[in-house]
Design an enzyme around this catalytic site. Structure first.
Site, short mmCIF file in Angstrom:
data_model
loop_
_atom_site.label_atom_id
_atom_site.label_comp_id
_atom_site.label_asym_id
_atom_site.label_seq_id
_atom_site.Cartn_x
_atom_site.Cartn_y
_atom_site.Cartn_z
CD GLU A 1 -0.94 0.65 3.68
OE1 GLU A 1 -1.41 1.79 3.50
OE2 GLU A 1 -1.05 0.02 4.75
CE LYS B 1 -6.59 7.15 6.07
NZ LYS B 1 -6.85 7.39 7.49
CB VAL C 1 -5.75 -1.79 4.45
CG1 VAL C 1 -6.21 -3.24 4.35
CG2 VAL C 1 -4.41 -1.71 5.17
CG ASP D 1 -13.24 6.26 13.02
OD1 ASP D 1 -13.18 5.53 12.02
OD2 ASP D 1 -12.41 7.15 13.26
CB SER E 1 -10.83 0.94 9.37
OG SER E 1 -10.16 0.98 8.14
CG ASP F 1 -8.32 -0.72 6.30
OD1 ASP F 1 -8.62 0.02 5.34
OD2 ASP F 1 -7.31 -0.56 7.02
CE LYS G 1 -3.84 1.62 11.51
NZ LYS G 1 -4.06 2.11 10.18
#
Ligand code: PSU
Ligand code: MN
Length: 303
Positions: A21, A82, A102, A134, A136, A138, A155
């Site tokens: 990525e 982003k 991702v 929130d 992601s 991903d 993360k």
């Protein structure tokens, strides 16, 4: 989409290709370490028998397999967007530069026919998501697209329990390399259970192959703990993450700015230690990812 010649040839011949990525380059690490890391990760993939394909959007074109010059420019250029799934058509239409997260790297990898992708830590459910919502993107791409992602867990700034719950809802198998528990980015272990522990790359490749043969839609998540000598202790990093999250709340940082802000603050608060750990864990993931990609390519050729 522009697929570079070397990557195209490898895919046509059924050889192992590893997608990488670009958000980690433009938003995850400072220049020039971001570029040095990206090039080192590519070299590591090659040293382990696969062809790297770093993915990003340049002048509105989705590039699969950026050149070293393009990676350098990506790492230096200010104002690169982003790009999550919702941003993708806008950046393409307006001919912008975009760093793929991702989620969008999975989408581009799938479009190019690449089965495996290596990153640092995936995005997931943020702490306090019960009020902020929130989560992601991903996790949803992992649930719907046939790409295996090798990471060092989610993360550390995230809520691991909630992230694993959403992965379960999305039907994403979570496999762990040699460790009983899900990795925790800067730290080796989150203490949370996974679905399957494997000790050899071929075992993960067999799970990928079984998923494909049965026609199960979606990806697989491979958790590879950060090497022992590079990992940071929980007692040290947890209070730093708490402080970074507190500052983000006070400043009103949210949405897509949240992850880059927190990672940057953690680097500052650790005096650069977390950056070194981040670099080492990505390289460690590239070693494992390339080996699994090689085994998977071999398995598929035998079919
Ligand atoms: N892993 C890292 N550094 C990063 C990221 C992952 O070690 O910068 C990026 C990835 O691109 C991931 C994104 O998809 O952060 C998640 O952002 P968000 O939480 O806004 O979905
Ligand atoms: Mn988010």
């Amino acid at each position: 989409m522009r697929i570079n010649q070397e990557v195209k040839k490898a895919l046509d011949e059924g050889r192992a290709v590893v997608a990488l990525e670009s958000t980690i380059i433009s938003h995850g690490m400072p220049y020039p370490k971001n570029v040095a890391t990206a090039l080192m990760v590519e070299k590591t993939v090659r040293d382990n028998g696969a062809i790297p394909a770093t993915i990003g959007i340049i002048d509105g074109e989705v590039v699969v397999g950026m050149t070293p010059d393009e990676i350098e420019e990506f790492g230096k250029k200010a104002g690169i967007a982003k790009v999550s799934k919702r941003d993708m058509p806008i950046i393409i239409a307006t001919k912008g530069w975009g760093a793929t997260t991702v989620s969008t790297t999975i989408l581009a990898a799938k479009a190019a026919g690449i089965s495996l992708f290596v990153t640092g830590g995936i995005g997931g459910v943020h702490r306090g998501a019960e009020t902020t919502w929130d989560v992601s993107r991903d996790l949803y791409e992992l649930g719907s697209e046939p790409v295996t992602v090798v990471c060092a867990g989610c993360k550390a700034i995230l809520d691991v329990d909630k992230t694993l719950e959403v992965l379960e809802t999305q039907g994403v198998p979570v496999l762990s390399y040699k460790e009983e528990t899900f990795a925790n980015f800067y730290c080796r272990s989150s203490g949370k259970p996974v679905d399957y522990v494997f000790n050899e790359p071929i075992e993960a490749a067999r799970v990928m192959s079984a998923q494909k043969d049965f026609g199960l839609k979606g990806g697989i998540l491979i958790s590879n703990p950060c090497p022992e000598e590079d990992a940071l202790p929980h007692s040290y990093i947890d209070s730093i993450i708490d402080q970074a999250i507190k500052e983000a709340d006070e400043k009103g940082v949210k949405g897509k700015d949240s992850t880059p802000f927190l990672l940057k603050r953690v680097v500052e608060l650790t005096g650069g230690d977390s950056l070194e750990t981040n670099i080492h864990l990505v390289i460690n993931n590239a070693v494992l990812g390339a080996k699994i990609a090689v085994e998977y390519a071999r398995l598929r050729k035998e079919k």
